[in-house]
Design a protein around this motif. Structure first.
Motif, PDB file in Angstrom:
ATOM      1  N   ALA A  46       8.007   1.536  -1.549  1.00  0.00           N
ATOM      2  CA  ALA A  46       8.030   0.184  -0.981  1.00  0.00           C
ATOM      3  C   ALA A  46       9.433  -0.382  -0.871  1.00  0.00           C
ATOM      4  CB  ALA A  46       7.161  -0.755  -1.827  1.00  0.00           C
ATOM      5  N   SER A  47      10.377   0.141  -1.635  1.00  0.00           N
ATOM      6  CA  SER A  47      11.747  -0.375  -1.603  1.00  0.00           C
ATOM      7  C   SER A  47      12.631   0.378  -0.611  1.00  0.00           C
ATOM      8  CB  SER A  47      12.376  -0.301  -2.998  1.00  0.00           C
ATOM      9  OG  SER A  47      12.580   1.043  -3.399  1.00  0.00           O
ATOM     10  N   ARG A  48      12.071   1.384   0.059  1.00  0.00           N
ATOM     11  CA  ARG A  48      12.869   2.180   1.003  1.00  0.00           C
ATOM     12  C   ARG A  48      12.270   2.108   2.405  1.00  0.00           C
ATOM     13  NH1 ARG A  48      13.876   5.814  -3.689  1.00  0.00           N
ATOM     14  NH2 ARG A  48      16.144   5.758  -4.024  1.00  0.00           N
ATOM     15  N   PHE A  49      12.104   0.903   2.916  1.00  0.00           N
ATOM     16  CA  PHE A  49      11.637   0.685   4.277  1.00  0.00           C
ATOM     17  C   PHE A  49      12.840   0.440   5.185  1.00  0.00           C
ATOM     18  CE2 PHE A  49       7.497   0.646   2.726  1.00  0.00           C
ATOM     19  CZ  PHE A  49       6.546   0.265   3.673  1.00  0.00           C
ATOM     20  N   ILE A  50      12.809   1.054   6.365  1.00  0.00           N
ATOM     21  CA  ILE A  50      13.756   0.762   7.436  1.00  0.00           C
ATOM     22  C   ILE A  50      12.967   0.171   8.587  1.00  0.00           C
ATOM     23  CG2 ILE A  50      15.401   1.721   9.095  1.00  0.00           C
ATOM     24  CD1 ILE A  50      15.918   3.990   7.040  1.00  0.00           C
ATOM     25  N   LEU A  51      13.322  -1.033   9.023  1.00  0.00           N
ATOM     26  CA  LEU A  51      12.654  -1.669  10.147  1.00  0.00           C
ATOM     27  C   LEU A  51      13.231  -1.141  11.453  1.00  0.00           C
ATOM     28  CD1 LEU A  51      12.450  -5.421   9.009  1.00  0.00           C
ATOM     29  CD2 LEU A  51      11.185  -3.426   8.182  1.00  0.00           C
ATOM     30  N   MET A  52      12.360  -0.941  12.440  1.00  0.00           N
ATOM     31  CA  MET A  52      12.783  -0.455  13.745  1.00  0.00           C
ATOM     32  C   MET A  52      11.879  -1.094  14.790  1.00  0.00           C
ATOM     33  SD  MET A  52      13.028   3.530  15.102  1.00  0.00           S
ATOM     34  CE  MET A  52      14.349   3.936  13.949  1.00  0.00           C
ATOM     35  N   GLY A  53      12.440  -1.482  15.923  1.00  0.00           N
ATOM     36  CA  GLY A  53      11.632  -2.039  16.995  1.00  0.00           C
ATOM     37  C   GLY A  53      12.320  -1.843  18.318  1.00  0.00           C
ATOM     38  N   HIS A  54      11.519  -1.813  19.392  1.00  0.00           N
ATOM     39  CA  HIS A  54      12.064  -1.642  20.730  1.00  0.00           C
ATOM     40  C   HIS A  54      11.701  -2.839  21.589  1.00  0.00           C
ATOM     41  CE1 HIS A  54      11.648  -0.137  25.003  1.00  0.00           C
ATOM     42  NE2 HIS A  54      12.923   0.137  24.738  1.00  0.00           N
ATOM     43  N   SER A  55      12.668  -3.338  22.376  1.00  0.00           N
ATOM     44  CA  SER A  55      12.434  -4.404  23.358  1.00  0.00           C
ATOM     45  C   SER A  55      11.940  -5.669  22.649  1.00  0.00           C
ATOM     46  CB  SER A  55      11.453  -3.895  24.423  1.00  0.00           C
ATOM     47  OG  SER A  55      11.403  -4.750  25.535  1.00  0.00           O
ATOM     48  N   ARG A  91       0.821  -1.219   0.000  1.00  0.00           N
ATOM     49  CA  ARG A  91       0.000   0.000   0.000  1.00  0.00           C
ATOM     50  C   ARG A  91       0.850   1.263   0.000  1.00  0.00           C
ATOM     51  NH1 ARG A  91      -4.133  -1.984   4.837  1.00  0.00           N
ATOM     52  NH2 ARG A  91      -4.485  -4.060   3.980  1.00  0.00           N
ATOM     53  N   ALA A  92       2.144   1.116  -0.033  1.00  0.00           N
ATOM     54  CA  ALA A  92       3.030   2.267   0.152  1.00  0.00           C
ATOM     55  C   ALA A  92       2.755   3.378  -0.853  1.00  0.00           C
ATOM     56  CB  ALA A  92       4.490   1.812   0.062  1.00  0.00           C
ATOM     57  N   ALA A  93       2.538   3.032  -2.099  1.00  0.00           N
ATOM     58  CA  ALA A  93       2.348   4.057  -3.127  1.00  0.00           C
ATOM     59  C   ALA A  93       1.140   4.929  -2.824  1.00  0.00           C
ATOM     60  CB  ALA A  93       2.206   3.397  -4.495  1.00  0.00           C
ATOM     61  N   SER A  94       0.101   4.357  -2.211  1.00  0.00           N
ATOM     62  CA  SER A  94      -1.096   5.139  -1.905  1.00  0.00           C
ATOM     63  C   SER A  94      -0.837   6.171  -0.817  1.00  0.00           C
ATOM     64  CB  SER A  94      -2.241   4.211  -1.482  1.00  0.00           C
ATOM     65  OG  SER A  94      -1.984   3.619  -0.216  1.00  0.00           O
ATOM     66  N   TRP A  95       0.243   6.003  -0.062  1.00  0.00           N
ATOM     67  CA  TRP A  95       0.635   6.960   0.975  1.00  0.00           C
ATOM     68  C   TRP A  95       1.782   7.852   0.516  1.00  0.00           C
ATOM     69  CZ3 TRP A  95       1.059   1.977   4.225  1.00  0.00           C
ATOM     70  CH2 TRP A  95      -0.218   1.555   4.631  1.00  0.00           C
ATOM     71  N   GLY A  96       2.125   7.777  -0.771  1.00  0.00           N
ATOM     72  CA  GLY A  96       3.254   8.554  -1.270  1.00  0.00           C
ATOM     73  C   GLY A  96       4.591   8.018  -0.844  1.00  0.00           C
ATOM     74  N   ALA A  97       4.630   6.734  -0.479  1.00  0.00           N
ATOM     75  CA  ALA A  97       5.848   6.118   0.049  1.00  0.00           C
ATOM     76  C   ALA A  97       6.441   5.138  -0.951  1.00  0.00           C
ATOM     77  CB  ALA A  97       5.558   5.418   1.365  1.00  0.00           C
TER      78      ALA A  97
END
Length: 327
Positions: A170-179, A162-168
């Protein structure tokens, strides 16, 4: 949609000499001092939080579904239409990079909208032209830890689709998580097929914020907080199946491991051992120790500080468009 349990036999290939690994690694990975009192939830005890305040100039698309369960939802934070970041992106014809955030909570609690998960990160990065996505997932005991990772993988694939519908992009995702979320994104980054078989595209890299469960078998055979026994169980095969260290089998997207130097269970030793293993297999990994508590590592990321700038330097190193947005 709900996902069936994954049989442990499917992860047999992840067991890289478990017994030998335990012996060889116990001396250098998480080994709390004998006097350390690891009781209750330890650094995870203060999990209650208020909902994040939405910064001016940011749009929130709430509760985007990626499955049938009420927890299979994500919030998407977008640069304001017509704002400087949005206008610059339109003018350049370049879609926005995405920070894909997974909350913590000892695999049993937590929420995508908590202020420490969202507020400072959104306030810093969305106005710079990033899309920020914060993800919920089903929690223990309704599902096990491996199914939680599957939820995150399904959410990632859905967000990319769905990235394109948000102006994003899809090939430029950075994953981030805490704990616990750091454990889940680390497991996915260590074994990209977990997400790829759900339809996920390759992503740029992963920022793991203070996980002390990067080598789960070592955690479970050393002094540890009692809740690990409930969540991780007693089966060494399951420990290996949900262990990012044991999931590694070759080069993977780059890792940055942020770790607290203030915790008695020594997450920086876990991070150092994991980073060595990534590098030994031809990948890239760096460790960023911080004199911050477990909660502060999450809540203070995004505030102007050497810490935030170090995380941004890692992100900028992943992609030229990301680097340009972070200037």
């Amino acid at each position: 949609m709900s996902r069936p349990s994954t049989p442990l036999s499917a992860f047999a290939s992840l067991r890289t000499g478990l017994g030998a690994a335990l012996c060889a690694l116990a001396a250098v990975l998480m080994t709390p001092p004998a006097h350390a009192q690891l009781r209750g939830l330890g650094p995870f005890a203060q999990l209650r939080d208020t909902a994040a305040a939405l910064p001016a100039g940011v749009q929130r698309v709430a509760d985007v579904p990626y499955g049938a369960d009420p927890l299979q939802r994500m919030d998407v934070y977008l640069p304001a239409a017509g704002g400087a970041a949005s206008s610059a992106a339109v003018a350049s014809g370049t879609r926005a990079p995405v920070i894909f955030m997974v909350h913590g909570g000892a695999w049993r609690t937590g929420d995508k909208a908590m202020s420490r998960v969202v507020q400072e990160k959104v306030a810093r990065w969305v106005p710079k032209g990033f899309v920020f996505i914060s993800v919920n997932y089903r929690l223990y005991p309704a599902v096990n830890v491996l199914q939680e990772a599957q939820d995150v993988a399904v959410a990632l694939a859905a967000a990319q689709s769905r990235a394109a519908s948000w102006g994003a992009d899809a090939s430029r995702f950075i994953l981030m998580g805490h704990s616990a979320g750091a454990h889940l994104v680390s497991l996915i980054n260590a074994s990209p097929t977990l997400a790829q078989r759900e339809g996920a595209w390759p992503w740029l890299g992963t920022v793991s914020l203070d996980s002390a469960a990067l080598n789960v078998p070592v955690v479970m055979t050393a002094p540890h907080y009692p809740f690990y026994d409930e969540v991780m169980g007693a089966n060494p095969l399951f420990w290996a199946a949900v262990s990012p260290y044991h999931a590694l089998s070759g080069p993977v997207p780059p890792f940055q491991f942020v770790c607290s130097t203030e915790r008695p269970d020594h997450p920086c030793l876990q991070a150092q051992g994991m980073a060595r293993r990534v590098r030994d297999l031809g990948g890239r990994a760096e460790v960023l120790p911080q004199e911050l508590t477990h909660g502060e590592i999450n809540a203070q990321l995004g505030l102007e500080s050497a810490y935030t700038r170090a995380v941004e330097a890692f992100m900028a190193s992943l992609d030229a468009v990301v680097a340009q947005r972070l200037k």
